[in-house]
Design a protein around this motif. Structure first.
Motif, PDB file in Angstrom:
ATOM      1  N   GLU A  10      -7.821  28.849   3.900  1.00 22.10           N
ATOM      2  CA  GLU A  10      -6.764  28.140   3.179  1.00 22.10           C
ATOM      3  C   GLU A  10      -7.210  27.808   1.766  1.00 22.10           C
ATOM      4  OE1 GLU A  10      -5.780  25.024   5.930  1.00 22.10           O
ATOM      5  OE2 GLU A  10      -3.977  26.086   6.608  1.00 22.10           O
ATOM      6  N   ALA A  11      -8.468  27.418   1.649  1.00 21.08           N
ATOM      7  CA  ALA A  11      -9.004  27.157   0.313  1.00 21.08           C
ATOM      8  C   ALA A  11      -8.987  28.427  -0.519  1.00 21.08           C
ATOM      9  CB  ALA A  11     -10.426  26.620   0.430  1.00 21.08           C
ATOM     10  N   LYS A  12      -9.398  29.519   0.128  1.00 17.25           N
ATOM     11  CA  LYS A  12      -9.453  30.799  -0.568  1.00 17.25           C
ATOM     12  C   LYS A  12      -8.060  31.243  -1.006  1.00 17.25           C
ATOM     13  CE  LYS A  12     -12.330  34.905  -0.330  1.00 17.25           C
ATOM     14  NZ  LYS A  12     -12.662  36.144   0.386  1.00 17.25           N
ATOM     15  N   GLU A  13      -7.109  31.020  -0.135  1.00 18.14           N
ATOM     16  CA  GLU A  13      -5.745  31.457  -0.406  1.00 18.14           C
ATOM     17  C   GLU A  13      -5.119  30.679  -1.568  1.00 18.14           C
ATOM     18  OE1 GLU A  13      -2.938  30.936   2.718  1.00 18.14           O
ATOM     19  OE2 GLU A  13      -2.521  33.072   2.896  1.00 18.14           O
ATOM     20  N   SER A  14      -5.419  29.402  -1.607  1.00 13.98           N
ATOM     21  CA  SER A  14      -4.790  28.551  -2.628  1.00 13.98           C
ATOM     22  C   SER A  14      -5.589  28.522  -3.919  1.00 13.98           C
ATOM     23  CB  SER A  14      -4.613  27.136  -2.089  1.00 13.98           C
ATOM     24  OG  SER A  14      -5.883  26.559  -1.886  1.00 13.98           O
ATOM     25  N   GLY A  15      -6.543  29.400  -4.064  1.00 12.32           N
ATOM     26  CA  GLY A  15      -7.298  29.495  -5.309  1.00 12.32           C
ATOM     27  C   GLY A  15      -8.345  28.400  -5.488  1.00 12.32           C
ATOM     28  N   GLN A  16      -8.367  27.395  -4.591  1.00  8.70           N
ATOM     29  CA  GLN A  16      -9.396  26.344  -4.676  1.00  8.70           C
ATOM     30  C   GLN A  16     -10.649  26.803  -3.947  1.00  8.70           C
ATOM     31  OE1 GLN A  16      -7.060  24.159  -2.216  1.00  8.70           O
ATOM     32  NE2 GLN A  16      -5.780  23.137  -3.718  1.00  8.70           N
ATOM     33  N   ASP A  17     -10.868  28.077  -3.996  1.00  6.23           N
ATOM     34  CA  ASP A  17     -11.922  28.627  -3.151  1.00  6.23           C
ATOM     35  C   ASP A  17     -13.304  28.475  -3.762  1.00  6.23           C
ATOM     36  OD1 ASP A  17     -12.321  32.030  -4.063  1.00  6.23           O
ATOM     37  OD2 ASP A  17     -11.349  30.445  -5.223  1.00  6.23           O
ATOM     38  N   THR A  18     -14.250  28.936  -2.997  1.00  5.53           N
ATOM     39  CA  THR A  18     -15.651  28.803  -3.355  1.00  5.53           C
ATOM     40  C   THR A  18     -16.186  30.081  -3.999  1.00  5.53           C
ATOM     41  OG1 THR A  18     -16.112  29.551  -1.143  1.00  5.53           O
ATOM     42  CG2 THR A  18     -16.113  27.189  -1.506  1.00  5.53           C
ATOM     43  N   GLY A  19     -15.271  30.865  -4.544  1.00  7.48           N
ATOM     44  CA  GLY A  19     -15.693  32.124  -5.164  1.00  7.48           C
ATOM     45  C   GLY A  19     -16.091  33.119  -4.109  1.00  7.48           C
ATOM     46  N   LYS A  20     -17.280  33.656  -4.216  1.00  9.74           N
ATOM     47  CA  LYS A  20     -17.704  34.660  -3.248  1.00  9.74           C
ATOM     48  C   LYS A  20     -18.669  34.095  -2.201  1.00  9.74           C
ATOM     49  CE  LYS A  20     -16.738  39.078  -5.421  1.00  9.74           C
ATOM     50  NZ  LYS A  20     -15.570  39.159  -4.512  1.00  9.74           N
ATOM     51  N   GLU A  21     -18.697  32.797  -2.111  1.00  4.73           N
ATOM     52  CA  GLU A  21     -19.591  32.151  -1.131  1.00  4.73           C
ATOM     53  C   GLU A  21     -19.303  32.624   0.299  1.00  4.73           C
ATOM     54  OE1 GLU A  21     -20.954  27.594  -0.110  1.00  4.73           O
ATOM     55  OE2 GLU A  21     -18.845  27.976  -0.440  1.00  4.73           O
ATOM     56  N   PRO A  22     -20.309  33.144   0.977  1.00  3.24           N
ATOM     57  CA  PRO A  22     -20.081  33.600   2.359  1.00  3.24           C
ATOM     58  C   PRO A  22     -19.783  32.410   3.265  1.00  3.24           C
ATOM     59  CG  PRO A  22     -22.178  34.428   1.500  1.00  3.24           C
ATOM     60  CD  PRO A  22     -21.690  33.380   0.549  1.00  3.24           C
ATOM     61  N   ALA A  29     -20.936  31.614   6.156  1.00  2.00           N
ATOM     62  CA  ALA A  29     -22.121  30.952   6.721  1.00  2.00           C
ATOM     63  C   ALA A  29     -22.682  29.923   5.731  1.00  2.00           C
ATOM     64  CB  ALA A  29     -23.187  31.974   7.096  1.00  2.00           C
ATOM     65  N   ASP A  30     -22.680  30.265   4.445  1.00  6.16           N
ATOM     66  CA  ASP A  30     -23.149  29.326   3.431  1.00  6.16           C
ATOM     67  C   ASP A  30     -22.197  28.147   3.317  1.00  6.16           C
ATOM     68  OD1 ASP A  30     -25.057  31.199   3.073  1.00  6.16           O
ATOM     69  OD2 ASP A  30     -24.395  31.862   1.088  1.00  6.16           O
ATOM     70  N   TYR A  31     -20.921  28.476   3.379  1.00  9.68           N
ATOM     71  CA  TYR A  31     -19.896  27.421   3.327  1.00  9.68           C
ATOM     72  C   TYR A  31     -20.113  26.411   4.442  1.00  9.68           C
ATOM     73  CZ  TYR A  31     -15.287  25.410   4.397  1.00  9.68           C
ATOM     74  OH  TYR A  31     -14.267  24.567   4.724  1.00  9.68           O
ATOM     75  N   LEU A  32     -20.368  26.946   5.647  1.00 12.71           N
ATOM     76  CA  LEU A  32     -20.603  26.071   6.793  1.00 12.71           C
ATOM     77  C   LEU A  32     -21.797  25.168   6.557  1.00 12.71           C
ATOM     78  CD1 LEU A  32     -20.032  28.155  10.022  1.00 12.71           C
ATOM     79  CD2 LEU A  32     -18.568  26.429   8.983  1.00 12.71           C
ATOM     80  N   LYS A  33     -22.869  25.759   6.026  1.00 11.79           N
ATOM     81  CA  LYS A  33     -24.077  24.978   5.776  1.00 11.79           C
ATOM     82  C   LYS A  33     -23.768  23.855   4.782  1.00 11.79           C
ATOM     83  CE  LYS A  33     -27.835  27.407   6.061  1.00 11.79           C
ATOM     84  NZ  LYS A  33     -28.730  28.482   5.610  1.00 11.79           N
ATOM     85  N   ARG A  34     -22.981  24.219   3.759  1.00 15.00           N
ATOM     86  CA  ARG A  34     -22.643  23.243   2.711  1.00 15.00           C
ATOM     87  C   ARG A  34     -21.857  22.056   3.263  1.00 15.00           C
ATOM     88  NH1 ARG A  34     -18.536  22.879  -0.804  1.00 15.00           N
ATOM     89  NH2 ARG A  34     -17.709  24.951  -0.433  1.00 15.00           N
ATOM     90  N   ILE A  35     -20.910  22.330   4.165  1.00  7.78           N
ATOM     91  CA  ILE A  35     -20.122  21.229   4.692  1.00  7.78           C
ATOM     92  C   ILE A  35     -20.761  20.593   5.923  1.00  7.78           C
ATOM     93  CG2 ILE A  35     -17.993  22.209   3.767  1.00  7.78           C
ATOM     94  CD1 ILE A  35     -17.251  23.020   6.577  1.00  7.78           C
ATOM     95  N   GLY A  36     -21.951  21.043   6.282  1.00 12.27           N
ATOM     96  CA  GLY A  36     -22.714  20.348   7.306  1.00 12.27           C
ATOM     97  C   GLY A  36     -22.601  20.868   8.729  1.00 12.27           C
ATOM     98  N   HIS A  37     -22.179  22.105   8.889  1.00 13.35           N
ATOM     99  CA  HIS A  37     -22.150  22.685  10.229  1.00 13.35           C
ATOM    100  C   HIS A  37     -23.153  23.816  10.344  1.00 13.35           C
ATOM    101  CE1 HIS A  37     -17.786  21.233  10.183  1.00 13.35           C
ATOM    102  NE2 HIS A  37     -18.516  20.365  10.851  1.00 13.35           N
ATOM    103  N   THR A  38     -23.542  24.054  11.562  1.00 13.66           N
ATOM    104  CA  THR A  38     -24.399  25.204  11.804  1.00 13.66           C
ATOM    105  C   THR A  38     -23.631  26.201  12.658  1.00 13.66           C
ATOM    106  OG1 THR A  38     -25.341  23.826  13.529  1.00 13.66           O
ATOM    107  CG2 THR A  38     -26.698  24.218  11.582  1.00 13.66           C
ATOM    108  N   VAL A  39     -23.829  27.465  12.359  1.00 11.24           N
ATOM    109  CA  VAL A  39     -23.162  28.500  13.145  1.00 11.24           C
ATOM    110  C   VAL A  39     -23.963  28.720  14.413  1.00 11.24           C
ATOM    111  CG1 VAL A  39     -22.243  30.834  13.149  1.00 11.24           C
ATOM    112  CG2 VAL A  39     -22.456  29.582  11.002  1.00 11.24           C
TER     113      VAL A  39
END
Lengths: 145, 145
Positions: free
Chosen positions: B121-133, B135-145
């Motif tokens: 949803e973030a990616k779709e609405s342009g508020q995305d994290t660029g090309k951040e994978p 798994a990295d996104y998850l780490k950033r928001i505090g989850h582990t895969v």
DNA sequence: GTTTGACTTAAAGTTAACTTTAAGTTGTAT
DNA sequence: ATACAACTTAAAGTTAACTTTAAGTCAAAC
């Protein structure tokens, strides 16, 4: 400055262990198109850390109720690039909706199971309700079957 | 004083509808020994309110993960009287333990699904994290895969 | 009174998601 | 150099929980 070490790779047996599946299941998933293994010169599959992350992610989706067929759709769309993000989002949202429906049902099932366990425990310890049927017991403590 | 009216009975089709199953499934359950239908003089099954409660209870147990085989055990013990209450209690407690294990796993799966939906949803609405994978996104928001 | 829909049985078929088998090849340890 | 474990493939087999089929009986509506 540390030298950039080569990423480790894994043959199918170790890889399977790492992701909690069997080697045949990994082959099966590859046949289904859910993942793609690289091959050595001699035709043996090998996998990377990226593959581990990918399979674990697939297993999370699968764990929310997505069938292999749903996963195939997802993977196909993913391979087609960003144009299919709405499709993927729809699929994930539908998956979540189905999940939540089942989740609520299952919570009710658990409630009944807990009640029944409590009922048996009461009965076993002599603090029972005499010959009161379970359905009546449930009504008395405020649950509906 | 109201006259005591006879309890209603149901043929298999209506009964199946009432409990949310198909008539063949009811027959299958009866063949498996999970329930017992009464019969008319002509050999047709009929069911009572008690049967409805019983099947609904079975479906609650089933919904917590008990297999038909587990249910058979339970039903057999039940038919043997109070001496088997410890067996039944053990079975129900094991069922609950298994359930809770899966329940916790499934909550984690849901977390990842939610994260992925949010990511798309973030990616779709342009508020995305660029090309951040992811798994990295998850780490950033505090989850582990 | 005859059609229609619901019932009866036993047995075979279905589905998803693997698992197992069979026959053969390859990498590593001794 | 030889054993042995791990890999390769395609195809057949497994499991649970139904579902469908086939052939027949029966009850209610018109």
């Amino acid at each position: 400055m540390p030298t950039k070490t080569k990423e480790p790779t894994y043959e199918i047996g170790e890889f399977a262990t790492l992701v909690g599946l069997s080697a045949p299941t990994i082959r099966y998933y590859e046949n289904q198109g859910l993942l793609k293994a690289q091959r050595t010169a001699n035709g043996r599959r090998y996998f990377t850390e990226q593959d581990i992350k990918w399979v674990k992610f697939l297993l999370h989706l699968k764990g929310t109720g997505m069938s292999i067929n749903d996963l195939k759709k997802y993977v196909t769309w993913r391979a087609q690039g960003d144009a299919t993000i709405p499709n993927r989002l729809d699929l994930l949202k539908d998956t979540k909706a189905d999940f939540m429906t089942k989740y609520r049902q299952v919570q009710h099932h658990l409630q009944i199971l807990d009640d029944k366990i409590a009922w048996y425990e009461a009965k076993e310890s002599g603090q029972d309700t005499g010959k009161e049927p379970f359905a009546d017991y449930l009504k008395r403590i405020g649950h509906t079957v």
